[in-house]
Design a protein around this motif. Structure first.
Motif, mmCIF file in Angstrom:
data_model
loop_
_atom_site.group_PDB
_atom_site.id
_atom_site.type_symbol
_atom_site.label_atom_id
_atom_site.label_comp_id
_atom_site.label_asym_id
_atom_site.label_seq_id
_atom_site.Cartn_x
_atom_site.Cartn_y
_atom_site.Cartn_z
ATOM 1 N N GLY A 163 45.449 31.398 48.506
ATOM 2 C CA GLY A 163 45.814 30.769 47.239
ATOM 3 C C GLY A 163 44.926 29.357 46.888
ATOM 4 N N GLN A 164 44.637 28.876 48.102
ATOM 5 C CA GLN A 164 43.809 27.683 47.914
ATOM 6 C C GLN A 164 42.169 28.280 47.543
ATOM 7 O OE1 GLN A 164 44.228 24.262 49.339
ATOM 8 N NE2 GLN A 164 46.183 25.107 48.310
ATOM 9 N N HIS A 185 41.848 30.957 45.491
ATOM 10 C CA HIS A 185 41.902 31.427 44.164
ATOM 11 C C HIS A 185 41.752 30.299 43.325
ATOM 12 C CE1 HIS A 185 44.265 35.502 45.004
ATOM 13 N NE2 HIS A 185 43.316 35.406 45.510
ATOM 14 N N ARG A 186 42.591 29.095 43.645
ATOM 15 C CA ARG A 186 42.390 27.924 42.824
ATOM 16 C C ARG A 186 41.048 27.425 42.742
ATOM 17 N NH1 ARG A 186 41.815 23.070 41.925
ATOM 18 N NH2 ARG A 186 40.796 22.960 43.805
ATOM 19 N N THR A 201 38.874 29.419 40.318
ATOM 20 C CA THR A 201 39.192 29.079 39.098
ATOM 21 C C THR A 201 38.647 27.716 38.291
ATOM 22 O OG1 THR A 201 41.232 30.370 39.555
ATOM 23 C CG2 THR A 201 40.950 29.045 37.415
ATOM 24 N N ASP A 202 38.615 26.669 39.396
ATOM 25 C CA ASP A 202 37.799 25.410 39.269
ATOM 26 C C ASP A 202 36.321 25.878 38.942
ATOM 27 O OD1 ASP A 202 39.761 23.765 39.669
ATOM 28 O OD2 ASP A 202 39.028 22.935 41.310
ATOM 29 N N TRP A 258 40.799 38.031 41.670
ATOM 30 C CA TRP A 258 39.833 37.394 42.770
ATOM 31 C C TRP A 258 39.917 38.674 43.963
ATOM 32 C CZ3 TRP A 258 37.326 34.134 40.189
ATOM 33 C CH2 TRP A 258 38.260 33.185 39.511
#
Ligand code: FES
Ligand code: FES
Lengths: 796, 159
Positions: A683-684, A686-687, A690-691, A728
């Motif tokens: 999850g980290q 993926h975040r 996206t950034d 991702w």
């Protein structure tokens, strides 16, 4: 999506297993999915008033007069406060995180558009806003300094004439590495490539803006502050120092935080305004900024103009790197970084490569823009450093006509060189780079992609494949080197096991979505054998947790995670003494197996941690010298930073007719050492990816020549939606940190750091037929179109 | 002015200013703080609720305009102690991190599944494209909605 760590055993090149129940679901989710999260703006107190801030409409002006009469006459207004009033309280200025001062409310001049000029406290949000309209400020507009390249020109307007003797806009010069040695390598190198590379100003823009509720109790002089803070303890200490309130009378609570990403590390004027508002009115006061205020006045990130140079042999051995950076710090130097590191950890710009020499020179200047320089999902300027090296290595590959993967692999620091001291002095703890790169190539199907690209190019299509390989330095940091305003970057942790064997662990760090309530329960569970469901994680409240510096720069797992593991081991050591008494054997005859001590050679004779907990609190004798209770506290001072690494591959398609970039695929292989909860780690990642799409293709805080912010709303500051990002593809390798008690490294920001160069490299690769070697972010259609113009069309 | 509407099945009447936004009405007047406020340009979607069964951005609706209509918020997703499959999907598939966008995302997802019980990845991405999540990178949200679709109580996908 492909989740490689779910592939059958044998696929991985390690025998790793995740820590303490691995991919367990998050303990915090039940409240969030019911709409029962408790964010700052959800706090409602009896009699609570609302604060709104009047902001400067111009970038640079002298304040001639402020008339608050009409605002004060508004029936719902309880207080109107200007800089002059704050001056009387000694609160008009406050220290920034980097030792400069920043105006809480402007007294003499305004220095950026959006700067705080006055505030109103009123009965409701709407009335407070209405009253702002009634304040009359007369400005004498001055020439602004907007173009950072002109900030040091003779005759440039001096922004910080509040500072004694200041006659220019210079903040600091900084350098690292060996200039002469680097020059010598460059002078004799076969190939030298240089490129001007800009990392534009961007903004963390968490979905929850900044805000607080200040509740000052006049009777006992106690201040309770619910605040969107990533560092509640550090903030409390700073409030004590700045406002002169006794520290034991201040309680800072960071409740649920709707994302931080570094933007909630600084203390903003709004927090101080709300506190003053509460002191003045004797009522709780809420301040919640709106999105425009968030984007125009709270901490920006990046804004580095870099010249990168790389020296190499003709066959692709990289010899040296050097860079010259011009840093735009805005109107107040508010960089969030350890004090001795004015450029943060930019020194890791040498990347993942074994070099002979490196040198960096940097100059930082004031401009009439919002202050900041926050570590937006990055450990203090590492994002800029990684972008620089990974872009310039691609420029070198372009010139050498070498495959960018081959060039990187050829120059990697080798596994037997760790711990590796870089030419700028950083000690990389561990790494094994090539397997990580190879895994990314395998997931991506790199060779096949290159074949496809050749075919598409032959038909005039613009397909690009971009690669980046990063090493981050996270987990600040050893207190001998690192402090924020004199506060050492160590973190406390306290673990208490209750009589029935349930436990509470108290952390000094604070989650903003990273899942601490789960991850830390897992770390403790792994060490002490109590199931994560039975471990409560308390964080984000200075009255309930031990001191520590908070969550940013991916420091929670490297620092606080280590503290949690060690405090659990301390409790286990005590439990062992009690177990030896309970089983009537010597300590040396006991064996620990998750959750229980057994007598060696007689596994039937055992006591569980729960039984030990009851004994520790119960009646009856304890062994000689052992106190009752089962709890411990520590303060963990990390020995070094941790150095996660990763290999990223991005595939883009560009529409030749519109110059629109589409990210078709993105493969991220991360190595963050020992993995605790793979679901949370992914999850980290993926975040951050996206950034990366946002920064590489969409996001920029720009200004016009008068200093008007052009990125002041979500209509202008474009953040990726579900339509701009692909599904991702992630994978991992595991190279544990040798000095972290469980071998973990930080991962929360790896992808933000590593992905922008992969995306830009992919776009530039797609544009190769145009003879393009570099283009600056954000690669919007208009920028890509401009890059394409004036050079030969792709072969048809 | 006085406004009366049905919120999560209950009729409420309040004295409000004509300019009061529905998002602030729900949060500040009714204490339904699951609905969030994240921008001032109708871009973020953290404020999504249902108005007469359709997802709307409650920052773009006046409380007065909702008078006489039915509003449904995230607090009403769980019924009789039973979580909505969408809520379970978000937990199972890590469709949230900070949780700030989550109520809005779930309300949109619930509405999508009601009209399209088996949405494709593209359809889900399209449905949530007016909303921003700064944490998850969306892939897990897509998976959460797919999970919910696969675990609906009845195959028709009714709420
Ligand atoms: S609050 Fe952002 S769209 Fe409604
Ligand atoms: S979970 Fe944080 S914004 Fe979506």
């Amino acid at each position: 999506m492909t989740t490689v760590d779910e592939r059958p055993a044998g696929f991985e090149n390690n025998d790793h297993k995740p820590v303490g129940h691995g991919r367990m679901l998050r303990k915090e989710d039940p409240r969030f999915i019911r709409g029962k999260g408790r964010y700052v703006d959800d706090v409602q107190l009896p009699g609570m008033l609302h604060c709104a801030i009047l902001r400067s409409p111009v970038a640079h002006a002298r304040i001639v007069s402020i008339d608050t009469t009409a605002a004060e006459a508004h029936p719902k207004v309880k207080a109107v406060v200007t800089g002059a009033a704050l001056t009387e309280l000694g609160l008009a200025w406050m220290p920034t995180l980097s030792g400069d001062v920043q105006a809480v409310l402007a007294t003499d001049k305004v220095r950026f558009q959006g700067q705080e000029v006055a505030f109103v406290v009123a009965e409701d949000r709407y009335a407070a806003r209405d009253a702002l309209e009634l304040i009359d400020v007369e400005y004498d507009v001055l020439d602004p300094v907007i173009d950072v390249r002109r900030a040091l020109e003779p005759g440039a307007p001096v922004i910080r004439d509040d500072l004694d003797g200041k006659t220019d806009n210079h903040i600091f010069d900084w350098e690292t590495g060996d200039e002469a040695a680097t020059e010598a390598v460059f002078a004799s190198a076969d190939v030298v490539v240089s490129e001007d590379i800009v990392y534009p100003r961007v903004h963390p823009a968490p979905m929850e803006t900044c805000g607080c509720v200040a509740d000052y109790d006049r009777i006992d002089g106690r201040l309770t502050l619910w605040s969107t803070s990533q560092a509640p303890h550090a903030h409390r200490t700073l409030y004590a120092i700045v406002a002169g309130l006794p520290e034991h009378k201040i309680r800072v609570i960071s409740p649920d935080i709707g994302g931080g990403f570094g933007g909630k590390v600084p203390i903003y004027p709004g927090y101080v305004c709300a506190i003053v508002g509460s002191i003045v009115t004797g009522k709780p006061v809420k301040w919640m900024e709106d999105r425009s205020e968030n984007l125009t006045s709270t901490g920006f990130a990046r804004d580095y103009i870099m010249r990168g140079e790389i020296a190499a042999t003709r066959d692709g051995k990289i010899l040296a790197v050097r860079t010259n950076v011009l840093a735009d710090h805005g109107a107040f130097n508010g960089v969030a970084a350890p004090v001795k590191y004015p450029a943060g950890f930019f020194g890791v710009f040498t990347g993942s490569y074994d070099l002979q020499a490196a040198h960096c020179k940097m100059t930082a200047v004031y401009t009439n823009k919002a202050p900041g320089g926050v570590a937006y999902a990055c450990s203090f300027r590492i994002t800029e450093a990684v972008y620089l090296i990974e872009r310039i290595v691609d420029c070198l590959a372009y010139e050498l006509q070498m495959d960018p993967v081959e060039l990187r692999i050829k120059n990697f620091i080798q596994p037997d060189q760790f711990p590796y001291r870089t030419k700028t002095g950083w000690l990389y703890d561990s790494g094994d780079y090539e397997p990580t790169m190879r895994k990314a190539l395998e997931i991506a199907g790199y060779d096949e992609l290159r074949r496809e690209q050749a075919e598409r190019r032959a038909c005039g299509e613009l397909m690009g494949i971009g690669v980046s390989f990063f090493t981050e330095a996270v987990g600040a940091g050893p207190r001998k080197d690192m402090d924020i305003l004199g506060l050492g970057m160590a973190d406390g942790c306290e673990l208490r096991v209750h009589p029935t064997g349930k436990a509470v662990v108290r952390l000094s760090v604070q989650t903003q979505g990273q899942g601490h309530e789960t991850t830390f329960a897992q770390i403790v569970a792994e060490e002490i054998g109590i199931p994560p469901a039975d471990i409560d994680v308390v964080h984000g409240d200075t009255d309930q947790t031990p001191f520590g510096l908070g969550t940013y720069g991916s420091r929670s797992t490297p620092v606080s995670g280590a503290a949690a593991a060690l405090v659990a081991r301390k409790v286990r050591d005590k439990a062992r003494l009690i177990a030896s008494a309970m089983l009537e054997v010597s300590v040396a005859d006991l064996e620990w197996q998750k959750g229980a001590f057994h007598v060696k050679g007689d596994p039937a004779k055992s006591v569980t941690i729960q039984e030990i907990a009851m004994r520790a609190h119960g009646a009856g004798d304890l062994p000689e010298g052992v106190e009752g209770g089962l709890e411990a506290q520590i303060c963990y001072n990390p020995e070094n930073l941790t150095y996660p690494h990763g290999a990223y591959i991005c595939v883009v398609d560009i529409d030749p007719g519109t110059a629109q970039v589409k990210v078709r695929r993105f493969v991220a292989v991360d190595d963050c050492g020992t993995r605790i909860n793979p679901m949370i780690i992914e999850g980290q990642v993926h975040r951050g990816l996206t950034d990366g799409v946002g920064m590489a293709l969409m996001e920029m805080i720009a200004f016009d020549e008068d200093g008007n912010c052009l990125g002041g709303s979500l209509m202008d500051y474009l953040i990726p939606t579900a339509l701009e990002v692909p599904d991702w593809e992630t994978g991992f390798t595991v190279t544990p940190s040798p000095h972290h008690p469980i071998g973990a490294k930080g991962v929360g920001e790896s992808a933000t750091v590593g992905s922008p160069p992969a995306i830009v490299n992919a776009v530039v690769d797609a544009l190769k037929p145009f003879g393009i070697r570099h283009a600056d972010m954000p690669l919007t259609p208009s920028r890509v179109w401009d890059a394409m113009r004036g050079v030969p069309r792709p072969p048809v | 002015m006085q406004v009366t509407m049905t919120v999560n099945g209950e009729e409420v009447t309040r004295e409000v200013e004509g300019r009061l936004l529905l998002v602030h009405f729900l949060r500040d007047h009714l204490g339904l703080t699951g609905t969030h406020w994240g921008c001032d340009t109708s871009n973020c979607g953290t404020c999504v609720v249902w108005l007469d069964g359709e997802p709307v951005k409650s920052c773009t609706v006046l409380a007065a305009m909702a008078g006489g209509h039915e509003v449904r918020t995230v607090e009403d997703l769980e019924r009789d102690g039973e979580l909505d499959p969408v809520q379970r999907g978000f937990m199972e598939c890590h469709g949230l991190q900070c949780g700030f966008c989550t109520p809005g995302m779930m309300m949109t997802a619930r509405a999508l599944l009601d009209r399209n019980p088996d949405p494709s990845e593209e359809e889900i991405r399209e449905a949530i494209s007016g909303q921003i999540c700064r944490c998850t990178g969306y892939a897990t949200i897509v998976r959460s909605v797919r999970w919910a679709a696969a675990h609906e109580a009845n195959a028709g996908g009714a709420a």
